[in-house]
Enzyme design. Structure first.
Site, PDB file in Angstrom:
ATOM      1  N   LYS A 277      26.039  -4.293  -2.192  1.00 44.81           N
ATOM      2  CA  LYS A 277      27.479  -4.375  -2.482  1.00 44.81           C
ATOM      3  C   LYS A 277      28.300  -3.768  -1.349  1.00 44.81           C
ATOM      4  CE  LYS A 277      26.976  -3.653  -7.479  1.00 44.81           C
ATOM      5  NZ  LYS A 277      27.405  -2.712  -8.525  1.00 44.81           N
TER       6      LYS A 277
ATOM      7  N   ARG B  83      11.553   3.956   3.588  1.00 43.19           N
ATOM      8  CA  ARG B  83      11.091   2.997   4.607  1.00 43.19           C
ATOM      9  C   ARG B  83      12.270   2.120   4.969  1.00 43.19           C
ATOM     10  NH1 ARG B  83       5.783  -0.781   4.434  1.00 43.19           N
ATOM     11  NH2 ARG B  83       4.925   1.168   5.244  1.00 43.19           N
TER      12      ARG B  83
ATOM     13  N   ARG C 146       0.789  -1.219   0.000  1.00 45.64           N
ATOM     14  CA  ARG C 146       0.000   0.000   0.000  1.00 45.64           C
ATOM     15  C   ARG C 146       0.828   1.280   0.000  1.00 45.64           C
ATOM     16  NH1 ARG C 146      -3.204  -3.445   1.873  1.00 45.64           N
ATOM     17  NH2 ARG C 146      -1.273  -4.152   2.778  1.00 45.64           N
ATOM     18  N   THR C 147       1.745   1.372   0.948  1.00 46.53           N
ATOM     19  CA  THR C 147       2.381   2.671   1.174  1.00 46.53           C
ATOM     20  C   THR C 147       3.180   3.099  -0.048  1.00 46.53           C
ATOM     21  OG1 THR C 147       2.453   2.162   3.506  1.00 46.53           O
ATOM     22  CG2 THR C 147       3.839   3.964   2.774  1.00 46.53           C
TER      23      THR C 147
ATOM     24  N   HIS D 134       5.110   6.007  11.614  1.00 44.69           N
ATOM     25  CA  HIS D 134       4.594   5.873  10.245  1.00 44.69           C
ATOM     26  C   HIS D 134       3.651   7.068  10.054  1.00 44.69           C
ATOM     27  CE1 HIS D 134       3.302   4.302   6.538  1.00 44.69           C
ATOM     28  NE2 HIS D 134       2.930   3.094   6.878  1.00 44.69           N
TER      29      HIS D 134
HETATM   30  C1  NCD Z   1       1.808  -0.943   8.146  1.00 42.87           C
HETATM   31  C2  NCD Z   1       3.312  -0.810   8.264  1.00 42.87           C
HETATM   32  O1  NCD Z   1       4.052  -1.130   7.351  1.00 42.87           O
HETATM   33  O2  NCD Z   1       3.699  -0.325   9.309  1.00 42.87           O
HETATM   34  N1  NCD Z   1       1.337  -1.089   6.868  1.00 42.87           N
HETATM   35  C3  NCD Z   1       1.133  -0.003   6.094  1.00 42.87           C
HETATM   36  O3  NCD Z   1       2.017   0.784   5.858  1.00 42.87           O
HETATM   37  N2  NCD Z   1      -0.116   0.191   5.639  1.00 42.87           N
HETATM   38  C4  NCD Z   1       1.238  -1.938   9.078  1.00 42.87           C
HETATM   39  C5  NCD Z   1       1.724  -3.340   9.043  1.00 42.87           C
HETATM   40  O4  NCD Z   1       2.643  -3.713   8.318  1.00 42.87           O
HETATM   41  O5  NCD Z   1       1.140  -4.122   9.800  1.00 42.87           O
END
Ligand code: NCD
Length: 292
Positions: free
Chosen positions: A77, A99, A49-50, A127
């Site tokens: 590397k 991320r 999703r993100t 997040h």
């Molecule tokens: C979340 C995350 O990656 O922190 N997912 C997301 O970004 N929608 C929650 C999760 O992984 O459970």
């Protein structure tokens, strides 16, 4: 230059400004607000999703997106992440979205770049765009009347960065946040009410935010199987009954562990509305940070 590392990087007024823009973006009318801008995404952890939400948001505003495939990048590397980011920065992108499993990494990188850094999740810390889209979903549902609303975050609240960001953000908008979890996931601090049983508090709730069990962040095995956890913490029709409760989840949902099939279809469950809102909120964040 402003970064988005944690939700407190934005004032309440700035967040309400994002919501105004997000409402416009939800019309999905073509625009070229970020035409000519280049945005780099660097995802060192899995994401469905993100990452796609940021990419679609950027493209909806006319920006170009370069997604570095970290499995084939020079990190494998032996290059440090700081050098990788310094090199990306030297190519003069307009924003970097990152991320990573290490808490605090996006913040440390901010000193190495000339463009906004957007934290798309750092370990179990934060997040921010997820919490902003969750808040937006709640805000719109209650027509802005969030004051006093009771929100229970259910599940692995100790290791979830979504819980981490929401427990900091939602109280700023007057919400009363509590946690419901088994003992092994119990939140350590004492500034929030914590419950073991959903039934102890369900009659008082306006919102339930269910979470995925963050198995990838656990160093020990807490449950023989997730079905054992689900017996007490799965949000089912039976648990919710006919109560007027808004049901949220950041995804990915473990069906019949976090939320039952029947509740996922229930109109009170707004998981897909969160996803749509996520694109609009991320577009608003990109616009704000890049055009600032
Ligand atoms: C979340 C995350 O990656 O922190 N997912 C997301 O970004 N929608 C929650 C999760 O992984 O459970």
């Amino acid at each position: 230059m402003q970064h988005l590392i944690r939700t407190s990087d934005f004032s309440k007024d700035e967040i309400l400004g994002l919501f105004d823009d997000a409402r416009e973006f939800l019309k999905f009318e073509p625009n070229e607000i970020l035409k000519g801008k280049i945005i780099v995404t660097l995802f060192f952890e899995n994401s469905t999703r993100t990452r796609s939400s940021f990419e679609i948001a950027a493209k909806r505003l006319g920006a170009e997106v370069v997604s570095l495939d970290v499995s084939t990048s020079s990190a494998s590397k032996g290059e440090t992440i700081f050098d990788t980011v310094a090199n990306i920065n030297a190519m003069k992108p307009d924003a970097i979205i990152i991320r990573h499993s290490e808490c605090g990494l996006p913040e440390s990188l901010a000193g190495y770049v000339d463009c906004p850094i957007i934290n798309a999740g750092d370990g179990k810390h934060a997040h921010p765009t997820q919490a902003l889209l969750d808040l937006f979903t709640i805000y719109e549902h209650f027509n802005g009347n969030t004051e006093g609303k009771k929100v229970a975050i259910v599940g692995d609240v100790r290791t979830s960065r979504v819980a981490g960001s929401n427990r900091r953000l939602l109280p700023r908008f007057g919400m009363d946040v509590s946690f419901i979890s088994p003992e092994c996931f119990r939140y350590d601090g004492d500034e929030f009410k914590t419950y073991i049983h959903i039934s102890d508090v369900i009659d008082d709730l306006d919102v339930i935010m269910s979470l995925r069990t963050q198995l990838e962040r656990h160093s020990e095995i807490y449950f023989e199987s997730l079905n054992e956890y689900a017996k007490d913490y799965c949000i089912t029709n039976e648990v919710v009954g006919d109560r007027d409760i808004l049901l949220l989840h950041p995804g990915p949902v473990n069906r019949n562990v976090d939320i039952s099939d029947d509740m996922l279809k229930d109109p009170r469950c707004k998981v897909l509305t969160q996803v749509t809102n996520g694109v609009a909120i991320r577009a608003a964040v990109l616009k704000k940070l890049i055009l600032a």
